[in-house]
Design an enzyme around this catalytic site. Structure first.
Site, mmCIF file in Angstrom:
data_model
loop_
_atom_site.group_PDB
_atom_site.id
_atom_site.type_symbol
_atom_site.label_atom_id
_atom_site.label_comp_id
_atom_site.label_asym_id
_atom_site.label_seq_id
_atom_site.Cartn_x
_atom_site.Cartn_y
_atom_site.Cartn_z
ATOM 1 N N VAL A 58 -2.083 3.974 2.017
ATOM 2 C CA VAL A 58 -2.569 4.681 3.192
ATOM 3 C C VAL A 58 -1.518 4.661 4.297
ATOM 4 O O VAL A 58 -0.752 3.701 4.409
ATOM 5 C CB VAL A 58 -3.910 4.075 3.686
ATOM 6 C CG1 VAL A 58 -3.726 2.685 4.269
ATOM 7 C CG2 VAL A 58 -4.624 4.987 4.659
ATOM 8 N N CYS A 59 -1.495 5.747 5.080
ATOM 9 C CA CYS A 59 -0.672 5.812 6.293
ATOM 10 C C CYS A 59 -1.539 6.447 7.377
ATOM 11 O O CYS A 59 -2.755 6.301 7.349
ATOM 12 C CB CYS A 59 0.638 6.560 6.047
ATOM 13 S SG CYS A 59 0.435 8.317 5.664
ATOM 14 N N ARG A 60 -0.953 7.172 8.290
ATOM 15 C CA ARG A 60 -1.742 7.777 9.372
ATOM 16 C C ARG A 60 -2.504 9.009 8.895
ATOM 17 O O ARG A 60 -3.704 9.124 9.110
ATOM 18 C CB ARG A 60 -0.841 8.137 10.549
ATOM 19 C CG ARG A 60 -1.606 8.675 11.735
ATOM 20 C CD ARG A 60 -0.701 8.787 12.966
ATOM 21 N NE ARG A 60 -1.501 9.089 14.130
ATOM 22 C CZ ARG A 60 -1.570 10.296 14.682
ATOM 23 N NH1 ARG A 60 -0.902 11.303 14.161
ATOM 24 N NH2 ARG A 60 -2.308 10.488 15.746
#
Length: 107
Positions: A58-60
């Site tokens: 996951v990231c932004r």
């Protein structure tokens, strides 16, 4: 390369969540069960990523996590991108914590 993707709301309760955002993003808000290895450090820390289970990245918003998931897949890991990233995580009402003492938010 095809990288599997799930929506944040479908993240399994016992899943391994790898958060690849930078430090200031992590401090602002993250999933309580996440492991933090920034994208900028992943190559040097790849041995910390389990090879014996699915890794949800996951990231932004999903771009960096897609790149990391693709790279991990090339190395033989089973990696899945969390579509929409932490923005989707927050929008789906999933729990977040911060390291700042302030209410968590997606930076």
């Amino acid at each position: 390369m095809t990288v599997p993707e799930i929506e944040a709301g479908d993240f399994p309760a016992d899943g391994y969540l790898l958060d690849v955002r930078e430090q200031e993003e992590w401090v602002a808000g993250h999933a309580p069960e996440a492991v933090h290895i920034p994208m900028s450090e992943i190559q040097g820390r790849v041995d910390e990523v389990p090879a014996d289970r699915t890794v949800y990245v996951v990231c932004r918003v999903g771009g960096r996590s897609f790149q990391v998931a693709a790279w991990l897949t090339q190395l033989g890991h089973e990696a899945v991108n969390v579509g929409g990233g932490m923005q989707s995580w927050e929008a789906s009402g999933k729990q977040m914590v911060s390291e700042s003492g302030q209410p968590p938010f997606v930076a």
